[in-house]
Design a protein around this motif. Structure first.
Motif, PDB file in Angstrom:
ATOM      1  N   ALA A 137       0.857  -1.188   0.000  1.00 28.43           N
ATOM      2  CA  ALA A 137       0.000   0.000   0.000  1.00 28.43           C
ATOM      3  C   ALA A 137       0.890   1.233   0.000  1.00 28.43           C
ATOM      4  O   ALA A 137       1.560   1.517   0.993  1.00 28.43           O
ATOM      5  N   HIS A 171      -3.552   6.121   4.269  1.00 27.92           N
ATOM      6  CA  HIS A 171      -4.981   6.321   4.523  1.00 27.92           C
ATOM      7  C   HIS A 171      -5.203   7.520   5.461  1.00 27.92           C
ATOM      8  O   HIS A 171      -4.307   7.904   6.231  1.00 27.92           O
ATOM      9  N   GLN A 215     -17.460   6.991   5.694  1.00 27.52           N
ATOM     10  CA  GLN A 215     -16.142   6.455   5.387  1.00 27.52           C
ATOM     11  C   GLN A 215     -15.449   7.363   4.373  1.00 27.52           C
ATOM     12  O   GLN A 215     -16.101   8.037   3.568  1.00 27.52           O
ATOM     13  N   ARG A 240     -11.500   7.709   1.958  1.00 28.53           N
ATOM     14  CA  ARG A 240     -10.227   7.140   1.532  1.00 28.53           C
ATOM     15  C   ARG A 240      -9.437   8.186   0.760  1.00 28.53           C
ATOM     16  O   ARG A 240     -10.010   9.140   0.211  1.00 28.53           O
ATOM     17  N   SER A 265      -6.112   4.412  -1.034  1.00 31.44           N
ATOM     18  CA  SER A 265      -5.859   3.809   0.278  1.00 31.44           C
ATOM     19  C   SER A 265      -7.062   2.970   0.687  1.00 31.44           C
ATOM     20  O   SER A 265      -8.086   2.921  -0.007  1.00 31.44           O
ATOM     21  N   GLN A 266      -6.952   2.334   1.811  1.00 34.29           N
ATOM     22  CA  GLN A 266      -8.076   1.586   2.357  1.00 34.29           C
ATOM     23  C   GLN A 266      -9.122   2.558   2.935  1.00 34.29           C
ATOM     24  O   GLN A 266      -8.814   3.687   3.283  1.00 34.29           O
ATOM     25  N   TRP A 267     -10.368   2.138   3.007  1.00 33.33           N
ATOM     26  CA  TRP A 267     -11.431   2.954   3.576  1.00 33.33           C
ATOM     27  C   TRP A 267     -11.276   3.033   5.097  1.00 33.33           C
ATOM     28  O   TRP A 267     -10.920   2.064   5.752  1.00 33.33           O
TER      29      TRP A 267
END
Length: 335
Positions: A21, A25, A91, A93, A101-103
């Motif tokens: 990644a 985030h 949420q 990102r 990125s991830q949530w």
């Protein structure tokens, strides 16, 4: 981004996939809600690239719906898409070109329960030794305070100015007009008010400090009457003479600047029509002057010796004048 590594041994060949990644985030994701608003805010690490964009979504059930997409600002306002009585999850990102990125999700948000109620507006008026308050509820971004909550009340605290450690509290007051009684006369009191929602035991922000001076209950003390009379007498004794002198000086000044004396009428006519007077004056200058007749007069002393003969050279002044007049009258008659 997925990297695949191939490892070989004497008997087997196998691969290992590693997910890296590279987009950081968002951090410290939070919902800020004041007066039924709902704004999602977040932070980002200092090592993150400067050209990141963000997408923020909300959900009241299983599905999420995007409200802010590909924006650079680190906040998203959800106020217009939520209901005061719903349950929501948000949420967000971060995105960098094709990567993301991830949530990062928030905990459950209930607007009518979790929102912060702002401060009301308070008006304070002194009347008959009491202080009367006029409380106005805060303005909400969605609906109204009494339209959302079935029971709205107020907590009131007041104190004498300079004695902040001696505060009196009045809790759960439902009236928007409230009087504070049993106050000391001619004393300055300060007040603060907050909204109280009993259903959730929710307390709003306190209003700004508002102060006002209490008065009496209408009864006038004898010593106050004496003070007023003395002050009035002194004021009249000083002000009236000053006004009289000032009036006199003003009158004299006006008389000096604007005198009331007027020119005689013939002078005014002469100044208004100077051409006619100049013509008369020139005409008078052109008239020939006549010869004036006169007689010689001799003055002698009355203290002369001897008689005076009539018609002689020595006459008294009056007799000679009389004789001249008679002689002239005789000549006129002969003519």
């Amino acid at each position: 981004m997925i990297f695949t590594l191939y490892l070989k041994s004497c008997f087997f060949t196998f691969s290992v996939s590693v997910v890296l990644a590279i987009v950081p985030h968002p951090k410290n994701v939070r919902v800020t809600s004041v007066n039924m608003g709902a704004v999602l805010e977040w932070d980002i690490s200092h090592q993150a690239p400067g050209n990141l964009t963000y997408t923020a979504e909300y959900s009241s059930d299983a599905a999420f719906e995007a409200v802010c997409q590909n924006q650079t600002e680190q906040r998203c306002d959800f106020t217009k898409v939520i209901s005061p009585y719903g349950n929501y999850v948000f949420q967000v990102r971060a995105e960098l070109q094709e990567e993301s990125s991830q949530w990062v999700k928030t905990s459950e948000f209930i607007p009518d329960k979790d929102t912060l109620i702002g401060a009301p507006t308070v008006g304070l008026v002194s009347k008959n030794r009491n202080l009367e308050m006029d409380i106005r509820e805060p303005v909400l971004r969605v609906s109204s305070l009494k339209g959302i909550y079935s029971r709205v009340s107020y907590n009131i605290k007041y104190w004498r100015e300079g004695s902040e450690d001696q505060v009196t509290m009045l809790n759960d007051i439902q009236q928007t007009r409230k009087g504070l009684s049993q106050l000391e006369p001619w004393t300055r009191y300060c007040v603060q008010v907050q909204v109280f929602i009993k259903t959730f035991q929710k307390r709003g922000e306190f209003s700004e400090v508002t102060c006002e001076t209490s008065t009496t209950d209408g009864r006038v003390e004898p010593w106050m009457i004496g003070v007023v009379l003395v002050v009035s007498f002194v004021a009249v004794s000083v002000v009236f003479p000053l006004l009289f002198l000032l009036t006199c000086y003003i009158y004299k000044g006006l008389k000096f600047l604007f005198p009331t004396a007027k020119l005689p009428e013939h002078f005014r006519q002469y100044l208004i029509e100077p051409s006619s007077h100049s013509y008369i004056f020139v005409a008078m200058q052109n008239i020939p002057q006549t010869d004036e007749q006169y007689h010689e007069v001799s003055v002698i002393s009355e203290w002369m010796e001897g008689p005076l003969e009539e018609g002689g050279p020595l006459y008294s002044h009056s007799e000679r004048l009389q004789g001249s007049e008679e002689e002239e009258a005789g000549k006129e008659m002969k003519k």
